[in-house]
Every structure is written in structure tokens, then in C-alpha cells.
Design a protein around this motif. Structure first.
Motif, PDB file in Angstrom:
ATOM      1  N   ARG A   1       1.369  -7.135  -3.119  1.00 30.23           N
ATOM      2  CA  ARG A   1       1.943  -7.351  -1.779  1.00 30.23           C
ATOM      3  C   ARG A   1       1.098  -8.347  -0.999  1.00 30.23           C
ATOM      4  O   ARG A   1       0.438  -8.009  -0.016  1.00 30.23           O
TER       5      ARG A   1
ATOM      6  N   LEU B   1       1.679  -8.784   2.962  1.00 29.02           N
ATOM      7  CA  LEU B   1       1.094  -7.718   3.778  1.00 29.02           C
ATOM      8  C   LEU B   1      -0.419  -7.913   3.895  1.00 29.02           C
ATOM      9  O   LEU B   1      -1.008  -7.742   4.976  1.00 29.02           O
TER      10      LEU B   1
ATOM     11  N   GLY C   1       4.231  -1.177   4.104  1.00 27.52           N
ATOM     12  CA  GLY C   1       5.457  -1.950   3.972  1.00 27.52           C
ATOM     13  C   GLY C   1       6.680  -1.069   4.157  1.00 27.52           C
ATOM     14  O   GLY C   1       6.625   0.159   3.988  1.00 27.52           O
TER      15      GLY C   1
ATOM     16  N   LEU D   1       8.317  -7.229   0.279  1.00 26.21           N
ATOM     17  CA  LEU D   1       6.872  -7.435   0.198  1.00 26.21           C
ATOM     18  C   LEU D   1       6.345  -7.351  -1.227  1.00 26.21           C
ATOM     19  O   LEU D   1       5.394  -8.025  -1.582  1.00 26.21           O
TER      20      LEU D   1
END
Length: 1005
Positions: free
Chosen positions: A658, A661, A742, A781
């Protein structure tokens, strides 16, 4: 009480057909469903059986007679190398001890286990028919260190400049110069001794000691400077030799070109011959050094005998009168002559002689036992050479006057009135040449005064040759060895070519040629007094760092600092470092600035490049001490709103899964706040357990320039793992207070229990007094499927660095903040921190608040006033009067369709019946819950319409996240709110809810 699975009563005879494994006296029963699938079947043996206690047992050989996998402590288990032809012996891992995994059919036993009984006692090394490699030459402390250091210290300065320095500075100040030099070198010698006995020393000398103590940044910079200084020192001693040869030629009226060019020609020829000796190998070089040593000792004896021989008329004409008290008295005080004559000027010329203390350490890789040889040899050399310098300075200052003409016709009757100077009392008149400055002899005019004083001048000449050539040879060997080690470490680009070694001693041929080239360049200067100050500053810089290395390693109290040499003091080392720096600037301030500038430049480069090496330096130990001290100190400070920082625990899983993020939170927290990437491994298999503590994730974060920690936990499900993280992650005050996660895009297709756990994480965050941030992006994400990322316990694929929107320049877009409910200010603070970063600095921030249509102006002014007091720089405020209007019917219908699969459709059923229906499905929504939360549901639908109207083109949308009441809002309904609020939006949307405690204040205290 015995464990039912393992008991003495279950002893059985080993049998390959049994279902259990025999371990000593115990039989361990393994059920099929509990058998560890990662363990291969272990060979059956009885560790106490008489048949197994034989020399043929593999395990028997590794212990003190007990047939087990465990091994006794051994040197080989801690060494990084092994003997040629032998496999490296390793202790068994924990996995080996707990679960036998060795495949004896595929891995042949080590060579030492295949030897016969007769071979075992001999300790021979078998190489399968290959010839043993030739052993490199190794030296002891006398031949390798003491003699080498003494020869380097007894260099050109002793024979050609000590008498001149004594004449200029006087015996008293000359002794002071020697004593100061000895203090600096002695302290440095003690520091070298401590550092060199704190572990196994390899080749590289001073560079190796400093780099492994202070780290590659400082070590690399001083390594280049020290190698360069040694290369220049070659030219210093070679020019001294060439001066002597030129003077001999002049004495016999034979010159090559002219006095200056003669030095250059002789110097180039000499350094070429020395290069040939060096390339012949260390053995030849060592033999040459021993020969030079005996020549110098004979010249010393010749000198001291000469001071006792009564002076002839010719020697008196040149200023020598044997021991006289009045000569000693006159020469005791200084008599400065020349523009540059001063105490520190003389010190700068003398100090290169003291640099020889590192000659032994510089060939540390060629010593039998560097940890013993370097301290013993270096300190012995300092003591003996210091005594010799003091003795020669005092004796020559007691025998020779400062000015003499050299003419035997300058005799006069003792007591003549027209004569000035000390020589008048001895029947000599040197007044005319002394007044006109034309005297060619005397202590201050003749560099070859030691030859005049000696019993047989050619022996002093031989001593000069021996001292200068031996010192030049030592430096010519030292510089390439140091530079070779530096090249092999790959700290700087483009120099690896010079590190390649040849022959049994791994001689760096190309480094020799580089040193030879630098030496020739400085030989062309042909002036000893100009070369000496250049070297002094570089060597003093090295001494300062050596002493600082010892001090820093001691002050950090690292458990790894355990030198076997105990006779050092950390404060003495600090004093040595400070005095070395002070002397640098007192000698030649501009040369000191150049040296410091070069060190600073190389240090800055190394800090920027961050070499991928880890030598366990004292800088690392000091960083740990500082971090620990400051972290503990934070416990004594109460929290204050002004010092609030959003310290984020980010549920990233493996961080490279991810990246968006990670990039977003990394941007917010960079350089001022804590960020921890959390990874919950759900029901991990045994081979994946190392991933919990894998360094590969840290490497990935470092390569991406994200300043974050990584923590992994193994748990039964995501919620329990996150609970562990929220409770355990952190150190004192440095503990997360905001959970970032997320958005769960697949909640409609995923198992409802996972949805329940996901929403439960948000509820747990509020229970633990955390703030919550949920990031949603249109494209999602998690990119693990796209990149086909593979996480390994030893290394994450760091090459795969996906780019994200948060790495791009945002330009003049807008950041839209919908501060609909007061959560303490976290909804405002995080966007503010984002705008402090370069990529987001040009974005315009718009704040949207709810209000009534008849009070829009008042509410807007009130909000502007509040924001101005917070000093956030947010000036554009929009009041949303239509926030409570009914949404479009089709949007309402869409929401109803969204929650339809999760409805109980209980109608007018009794509450008890409803509870029974929800017993196994807590995420289901009852009709009563839909009715009670209708207003809130419609508000989310309406807010989504507003977001689509106002923020379609924003760079980022930040919205205050709604909060559901405990036990009143099922997880499916709550997630439907979040889905409805954030759906169909192109920009990233961040749902934030603080813990309802102030994170902003407009007070000063």
C-alpha cells in the motif's frame, strides 16, 4: 507431575516403525493432526546408548561426549573466515535444535568429520588434491611495528633539521616541542592500542581503525586524507635524501644541473628504486628496513662518540668545540632568524617526525597478531625515539655555536677586544660573517651539523640515507595499503580499480603507482621546509580523529567496547583530540582549514550517499544512547496541547503493498512526528514467522525515503492483531495516538465476519483513545496483485517502487476540508501539516462547515475568527446551508439497495426473536435500527452530493468521519454510511475523527 505427552513411563526401544521420536530417555508421541509439517523425520538414535558414543558418531565429535545436536562453544562459531579447504563450522540454529531439519543424504559432512582416527590428531587440512596456497608473510611486534615506527620517526627531521631547530628555538623550546609532540603521540598511541585490541584488526591501518570505530562517513574521509598524507611523506623523506646527496656532490664540486634541479633528479630516481623494492613484496621491504635500522644505530653510536672527541682545528673553524657549559647556556634560549621563524613554525617542521607512530598500524593486515603488536611496538617506539631526540638536541646544543665561518684563518688571540661572540673566548673570530649573515657553518647555518660532530662523518651520511630511505619506504608501503582497504569498502565511486591486489600478500599494484605519482609531484617542489607543514596538518587531523574515536567509543558505554588494552583514559583521548585540532590551526591556519574542508566535503558526500555497510560503529552506539536518554526523559514531561503531534500507526500490511497510504502518512509525519507501519499476519505458517521482524520492509521504506518504523504481529484475525499493535507499539511518550487505515473496498463481497472485524477496529480505536483516519482512493490502495509482490523473510523486493499521487507536485489545486463536527481539531491539523510540505505548499485550503441559511454571514465570520486564532493560515471558509436538505430520491434508492442484503426484515417481530436472529449475524440491520438512524443515513447521502458538487477537482478531500453509537449501529450499516459518503469521488478522500480531545489551541501556555 509429568506431562502426559512426555513421561518416563513412555520409554521405548528405538524402532523405525514407531510413530514417535526418541529423544534421550523420553519418547515423544506425535499425533497425525499435531505433527509439525515443517520438520523432516529425524534419524532414530538413543543419545545415551553405548553404541552411539563412538568416534563414528557425527554429533559425538561436536560435544564433550554427549551425542546431541548441541555443540560446545568454539572459536569457529564467532569467526567470519575459515581455513582454506575447510567448510565453515556453524552452531545449529534454534530451528535445528527444536526440529531436526538436516538432510544427511544431501549435505555431506564437513571435512573434519571424514578424517580417520590417525588423521584427526594431526590437524591436517586436506584440499582434495589441490596444493596448499602459499602463506603470506606475517611480522611480529619488533620487526613489524617497533622497528618500522622507530625508522619512520628517525627520519629526515632528526638528521637534517633537528640541529637547525635547536639553533632557532634554543634547547629549552626544542625540548618543549619534542615533549608536546610526545604527549600528542603518546595519547594517540594509547588510543590506537585500545582501538586495535577491541576486536580482530584487518588490513587498512589507521583507516580501518577509525572507520570501524566511528563509522564509514568519518572513516572514509580520514582514510583518503591519511593515504594522501603518507604519499606526500614519501616525497618529504626522499627530498631529505636528495638534499644530502646534493650536498655531497657540492662538496666534491660535482653538480648535475643546479642545486634545486639536482634534488628533483635525485629524488625521482630514488623514489623509483624504492617503488621497485616495494613491488618486490613485503618480505624484501622488511629485510631492507632491518638493514636500515642497524645502519642508523651505528650512526647514533658514531655521533655520541664524536661529541666526546676533542675538536680539531678544522672542526673548531666550523663551530664545534666539544662540550662547553657556556655554549649550552647560549643555545638554551631561542634566537629567531628569518621571516617565518617562530615557535609554531619550528613545531610544524618538526612534527612530521612524530607521524611515524602509525607506520606499524598501517600494515595491520601483515602482522601476526595486530592486537598485541600494535600497542607493544608503537608505545616502545615512542619511548625510545623521544629519548633519542631529547639527547641529540641537548648534546648538539652543548657542542656547537650558532655561527662559524669554516675558515681556519679566523683565529685570534684569546681576549682580543675587536671580537664579538662566544667563539672569541676560544680563539676564533666569526664576527664579520655573523654580522653580515654570510656564515656557512654553525648550528643555525649548516643542516649537516651532525656529520660535523660525529666521529666519522660518512657513518652519519649512511645514517641519513638509512633514515630517509627507510621512512620513505615505510610511507610508500603504508599509503597503498590504507588506500586499498578504502577502495575495497566501496565508499566512494571510481576508486575500486585501485583496490585490486596481486600475489600472496595481495599487493595493491595500482595504489602503489598512484602513490608514486603523488610523491613525484611533491618531490618537484624540492624544498623540505615547504613540504613538512603540509603533512603536519593532515597527520594532526588523523590523530584528532583517532583520539576522538577512542573517546567516543568509551563514552557511549557500548557493550561491544571491550579493549584488552586497559591503559588508556577516555578524557586523555578527548584532550589529545582537542590539542591536535588546536595545534593544527596554530601551525598553519589556512592548511588546517583546507584539511577540515576536505574532511567536511567527504563526510557530507558519505552522509548523502549512506554507504550500505554496518560495522557496529560508536556513532551507532551514541545514537542509541541519545535516543534512549531522550525517550526516558520524555516520561518526565506532561503532555501539552502545544506539543501535540499526530503519531500514526498505519495498517499497511507489508508496506510495499500500500505505497499510497505509506506516502501520504510519511508526508504528514516527516521530520516531526512518529510513524509506525503495522502488519498483522493472520494465522501465519511457520516459514512466514520471520516476516514479523523482517528487515526487508525497513529497507523498502528507507529506499522510498519514508521515515517510519515497522512492526509486525502474528494473530488469529485482523482485529485482534490490531488490538495488540495499539496496546503494545510505542516507547513511553513516543506512542501512536492516531490509527490510519485503508478503506475496505471489497466489503460487500467479503465474508461478513471480516466486515464486522474491520468496523470493530474503528470501535477499538475509540476505546483506546485513538484518533482514526480512513483513506479511500478511487483506484484502491492495495497494489499487491498488480505488482505481484513477494514478501520474503530476508528481503523485500526493494526494486519495485510504485509511484503514487502523493509523490507528485500538486500545483495550485485545492484541499477541501469538511469540518462538519468538532472532533478536537484533528480534521484541521492533518491537512495543515500536509501544506507545510513542498509538494502541497501551493494548494489552496478551503474549509466547509455546516450552517443555517439565515445565519450564514455570522457563522462564516465566527469560523474565520476561530481559524485565525489557530494560526493555520486557512482563510477561505464556506458555509453549507443546504446540508440538511433531502437528497435526490435516486441516491436514496441507491443507499437502500446497498443495505438491502444486510437487512433482517424483522418487521414487527418481538425483540427477543430479533436478538435470536442476530445471534450468529451481528452485522445484520433490523428495521428498528434503520428507522432510528434514518436521519443520519440521509445526511451521508446528502454529503456525498455536496462533495460531488464542490470538490470534484480537489487534490484531497478531508471529511469528519461520522461516529456510530455502541450497540446501536450494526457494522454493515456503518460501513454503508462510509461507502455512501465517499463513493464516486475522483480525488483521494480522508475520513478523520479525532478522539474528541483538543489538539489545537490558541493560548500561549
Amino acid at each position: 507431575m509429568a506431562d502426559p505427552a512426555i513421561s518416563e513411563s513412555s520409554v521405548v526401544v528405538p524402532n523405525s516403525g514407531t510413530g514417535g521420536l526418541s529423544h534421550g530417555r523420553f519418547r515423544i508421541s506425535n499425533d497425525e493432526d499435531t505433527k509439525n509439517i515443517y520438520c523432516q523425520p529425524e534419524p532414530i538414535y538413543d543419545s545415551l546408548g553405548a553404541n552411539n558414543l563412538t568416534q563414528n558418531s557425527t554429533f559425538y565429535l561436536r560435544t564433550f561426549g554427549y551425542n546431541t545436536l548441541d555443540v560446545v562453544p568454539s572459536y569457529e562459531h564467532y569467526a567470519n573466515s575459515q581455513l582454506p579447504g575447510e567448510e565453515k563450522k556453524n552452531r545449529p540454529t534454534l530451528e535445528d535444535l527444536r526440529c531436526y531439519m538436516m538432510d544427511r543424504g544431501q549435505n555431506p559432512p564437513p571435512l573434519y568429520e571424514n578424517r580417520t582416527d590417525g588423521e584427526r590428531g594431526k590437524g591436517e587440512i586436506q584440499l582434495s588434491g589441490n596444493k596448499l596456497p602459499e602463506e603470506p608473510v606475517r611480522f611480529g611486534w619488533i620487526k613489524g611495528v617497533m622497528i618500522r615506527c622507530m625508522l619512520n620517526i628517525w627520519g629526515v627531521i632528526l638528521y637534517l633539521r633537528l640541529s637547525w631547530i635547536t639553533a632557532q628555538a634554543g634547547i629549552a623550546l626544542t625540548w618543549l616541542i619534542v615533549v608536546i609532540s610526545v604527549i600528542v603521540t603518546s595519547i594517540t598511541g594509547l588510543s590506537i592500542s585500545a582501538i586495535s585490541t577491541n576486536g580482530k584488526v584487518k588490513s587498512g591501518g589507521t583507516y580501518f581503525l577509525i572507520s570501524r570505530s566511528l563509522g564509514p562517513e568519518l572513516g572514509g574521509s580520514i582514510g583518503i586524507i591519511f593515504a594522501f598524507a603518507n604519499a606526500v611523506a614519501v616525497s618529504l623523506h626522499t627530498v631529505g635524501f636528495a638534499e644530502t646527496v646534493r650536498d655531497l656532490l657540492i662538496a666534491y664540486n660535482a653538480t648535475i644541473v643546479d642545486p634545486t634541479n639536482d634534488i628533483r633528479i635525485i629524488g625521482v630516481i630514488t623514489v623509483t628504486v624504492l617503488l621497485g623494492i616495494s613491488l618486490a613484496g613485503m618480505e624484501w621491504e622488511a629485510k631492507a628496513q632491518v638493514g636500515f635500522f642497524f645502519v642508523i644505530m651505528i650512526s647514533f653510536a658514531n655521533y655520541f662518540v664524536g661529541t666526546l672527541i676533542p675538536a680539531s682545528k678544522e672542526r673548531q673553524a666550523k663551530g664545534f668545540f666539544s662540550y662547553r657549559a657556556d655554549i649550552f647556556a647560549q643555545n638554551f634560549l631561542p634566537n629567531w632568524r628569518g621571516d617565518d621563524a617562530s615557535f609554531f613554525g619550528m613545531f610544524s617542521i618538526f612534527f612530521p617526525s612524530a607521524t611515524g607512530i602509525l607506520a606499524g598500524a598501517n600494515i595491520s593486515g601483515d602482522l601476526k597478531d595486530p592486537a598485541v603488536s600494535i600497542p607493544k611496538g608503537t608505545l616502545s617506539a615512542i619511548i625510545w625515539t623521544a629519548f633519542s631526540y631529547l639527547a641529540i638536541s641537548a648534546t648538539i646544543g652543548s657542542c656547537v655555536i650558532r655561527d662559524a665561518s669554516g675558515s681556519v684563518n679566523d683565529t685570534i688571540p684569546i681576549g682580543s677586544m675587536d671580537c664579538e661572540g662566544l667563539a672569541c673566548g676560544y680563539g676564533w673570530n666569526f664576527t664579520e660573517c655573523a654580522q653580515t649573515g654570510t656564515c656557512k657553518y654553525g648550528l643555525i647555518n649548516n643542516y649537516q651539523t651532525m656529520s660535523l660532530v660525529s666521529g666519522f662523518a660518512p657513518l652519519i651520511t649512511a645514517g641519513i640515507f638509512g633514515a630517509t630511505l627507510s621512512s620513505a619506504l615505510a610511507c610508500l608501503v603504508s599509503a597503498p595499503k590504507v588506500f586499498q582497504c578504502l577502495c575495497k569498502d566501496n565508499l566512494y565511486p571510481g576508486i575500486g580499480f585501485f583496490g585490486k591486489g596481486y600475489g600472496k600478500n595481495n599487493e595493491p599494484i595500482y595504489s602503489y603507482l598512484l602513490t608514486y605519482t603523488i610523491a613525484i609531484g611533491f618531490i618537484l617542489i624540492a624544498d623540505l621546509n615547504m613540504i613538512a607543514p603540509i603533512i603536519s596538518n593532515f597527520f594532526l587531523c588523523s590523530y584528532a580523529l583517532i583520539n576522538f574515536s577512542c573517546f567516543h567509543a568509551s563514552i557511549t558505554n557500548s557493550p561491544g567496547w571491550r579493549p584488552s588494552f586497559r591503559y588508556y583514559n577516555k578524557w586523555a583521548s578527548l584532550f589529545g583530540a582537542v590539542i591536535s585540532v588546536v595545534i593544527m590551526f596554530l601551525l598553519t591556519w589556512w592548511a588546517a582549514l583546507v584539511a577540515v574542508g576536505i574532511v567536511g566535503f567527504l563526510l557530507a558526500y558519505a552522509l548523502y550517499k549512506k554507504p550500505a555497510v554496518n560495522w557496529g560503529s560508536s556513532i551507532q552506539a551514541g545514537s542509541y544512547n541519545m535516543a534512549l536518554s531522550h525517550s526516558v526523559g520524555l516520561n518526565e514531561v506532561d503532555d501539552h496541547i502545544k506539543n501535540y503531534r499526530p503519531q500514526c500507526l498505519v495498517l499497511t500490511g507489508p508496506p510495499n503493498f500500500r505505497p499510497a497510504l505509506v506516502d501520504f502518512v510519511g508526508t504528514v509525519t516527516k521530520n516531526h512526528s512518529l510513524m509506525v507501519c503495522g502488519n498483522v499476519l493472520i494465522d501465519p505458517h511457520k516459514e512466514k514467522l520471520p516476516e514479523v521482524t523482517s528487515n526487508g520492509h525497513i529497507k523498502w521504506l528507507t529506499k522510498r525515503k519514508i521515515k517510519s518504523f515497522y512492526t509486525g504481529v502474528a494473530a488469529g484475525d485482523l482485529r485482534s492483531g490490531t488490538q495488540m499493535l495499539m496496546q503494545a507499539v510505542g516507547l513511553g511518550r513516543m506512542k501512536p495516538n492516531v490509527l490510519v487505515m485503508g478503506y475496505k473496498r471489497n466489503w460487500q463481497s467479503d465474508h461478513p465476519q471480516k466486515v464486522e472485524n474491520y468496523i470493530g477496529i474503528i470501535y477499538d480505536s475509540f476505546d483506546f483513545n485513538y484518533g482514526v483516519c480512513v483513506m479511500r482512493m478511487k483506484q484502491g490502495l492495495d497494489i499487491s496483485r498488480m505488482m505481484q509482490a513477494y514478501v520474503d523473510s530476508s528481503a523485500v523486493v526493494v526494486e519495485q517502487q510504485a509511484s503514487t499521487i502523493f509523490q507528485l507536485e500538486q500545483g495550485k489545486k485545492t484541499i477541501d476540508i469538511y469540518w462538519l463536527f468538532d472532533d478536537g481539531g484533528l480534521t484541521l491539523l492533518i491537512p495543515y501539516l500536509l501544506t507545510r510540505k513542498k509538494r502541497w505548499r501551493n494548494c489552496k485550503v478551503r474549509v466547509f462547515v455546516g450552517g443555517q441559511i439565515n445565519r450564514m454571514d455570522e457563522e462564516r465570520k465566527a469560523m474565520i475568527t476561530l481559524l485565525s486564532k489557530f494560526r493555520l493560515g486557512f482563510h477561505e471558509v464556506h458555509v453549507l446551508p443546504d446540508i440538511n436538505q433531502k437528497p435526490c430520491p435516486e441516491h436514496v434508492k441507491r443507499f437502500e439497495d446497498l443495505i438491502a442484503p444486510y437487512r433482517l426484515n424483522d418487521g414487527f417481530k418481538d425483540e427477543a426473536i430479533v436478538n435470536e436472529l442476530r445471534k450468529d449475524c451481528p452485522w445484520k440491520i433490523s428495521d428498528e435500527e434503520i428507522k432510528k438512524n434514518k436521519t443520519k443515513s440521509l445526511r451521508q447521502v446528502r454529503l456525498n452530493e455536496i462533495l460531488l458538487d464542490y470538490s470534484r477537482d480537489a487534490a484531497l478531500i478531508v471529511v469528519t468521519m461520522p461516529v456510530a453509537r455502541k450497540n446501536k449501529c450494526p457494522s454493515a450499516l456503518y460501513l454503508a454510511w462510509l461507502e455512501t459518503l465517499s463513493q464516486n469521488l475522483r480525488p483521494p478522500i480522508l475520513l478523520i475523527r479525532g478522539n474528541q480531545q483538543n489538539v489545537l489551541t490558541f493560548y500561549c501556555q
